[in-house]
Design an enzyme around this catalytic site. Sequence first.
Site, PDB file in Angstrom:
ATOM      1  N   ASP A   1       0.816  -1.217   0.000  1.00 35.00           N
ATOM      2  CA  ASP A   1       0.000   0.000   0.000  1.00 35.00           C
ATOM      3  C   ASP A   1       0.853   1.272   0.000  1.00 35.00           C
ATOM      4  OD1 ASP A   1      -2.052  -1.887   0.350  1.00 35.00           O
ATOM      5  OD2 ASP A   1      -2.033  -1.630   2.522  1.00 35.00           O
TER       6      ASP A   1
ATOM      7  N   GLU B   1     -11.071  -1.425  -3.990  1.00 33.80           N
ATOM      8  CA  GLU B   1     -10.412  -0.709  -2.902  1.00 33.80           C
ATOM      9  C   GLU B   1      -9.307   0.185  -3.451  1.00 33.80           C
ATOM     10  OE1 GLU B   1      -9.032  -3.843  -0.359  1.00 33.80           O
ATOM     11  OE2 GLU B   1      -7.335  -4.353  -1.640  1.00 33.80           O
TER      12      GLU B   1
END
Length: 344
Positions: free
Chosen positions: A44, A216
């Site tokens: 991420d 997402e």
Amino acid sequence: MPLFRFLGTALLGAALTTAGLTSGAAAQQPAGTFRNPLRNDGPDPWVTQHRGYYYYTNTTGSNITLWKTKALSQLRDAPAAVVWTPPATGPNSRDIWAPELHFLDGKWYLYYTATDQASPGDNARYVFVLENASADPTTGRWTDKGKVNTQYPGLDGSVFEHGGQRYFVYSAYVGAQSVLAIAPMQTPWALRPGQEVIIARPTYDWEKGGGRQILEGPEFLPGKKGQLLLVYSASACWDDNYSLGMLVAAKGSNPLRPESWTKTPSPVFYPSAENAVWGTGHNCFTKSPDGREDWIVYHAKTAADGKCAGRSSRMQRFTWNPDGTPTFGAPVSLTQPQLKPSGE
């Protein structure tokens, strides 16, 4: 596995063409080049470029750490600063995920996902905000501004500005799915009540991998023809075919109207078996130091093992199609030298 997973192994339009920079020249890294990964442990990833520096962060799970560097290709040599550690108890005490650093209204803001140590899980997972008035986000005091007042629990909050309005986008847990939602912001830590809308749901097979239906990590990218682009990650992180999809809103359209957004039918960035790159996703965008090049920063793994573990942060240059949308090419092999960003 769909056929497109294995197609398109050519590098980006800015691929190395200098003599000696072919894929076979892996024994010695040529001057002026770098190789991925940026960080071996880098799920991420997020990059902010500000006043000559890059500020980088990624999921650590237990705190928020920032790295500061003038050369993103040399991130592995940058010093690390733990800027925030979660409290022992409370709604933001566990699973610190997907931090994003933004400079808004003259202050720094860190958006991050967390859940409650006492009752962990998706039902208690939300996006929270920290504020810092220091000129340098690796210093100063971070103030807890609390939970973003989203309509649903969720994760991966991000912020962008368009037409004089600031917007918050995130991945919302709705039923068995994870959808993308957007809302106008009232302050850097609060949304305007009652205006949140869902703009995308999982509809394609490539958005339903790993036994889940997940959209997402939405990230804003302005199109070259005035479009609004949201690039998102699809399927579960443990799915080896984790990929990037894209939503497109035409120039002048209202981003708060679901019908403004059109989803690409196929991923715009996806794994390459030939390059031994799997699980490509959760990205951000940045510029070269001189502002002339566009770069995508993302995480991926080298093993098709059905796990979230092993994600490293990587980057590569991307170019643009004539219609103003990006073309990311195939994810670059870890053995492939790339030219350093222009201006490093």
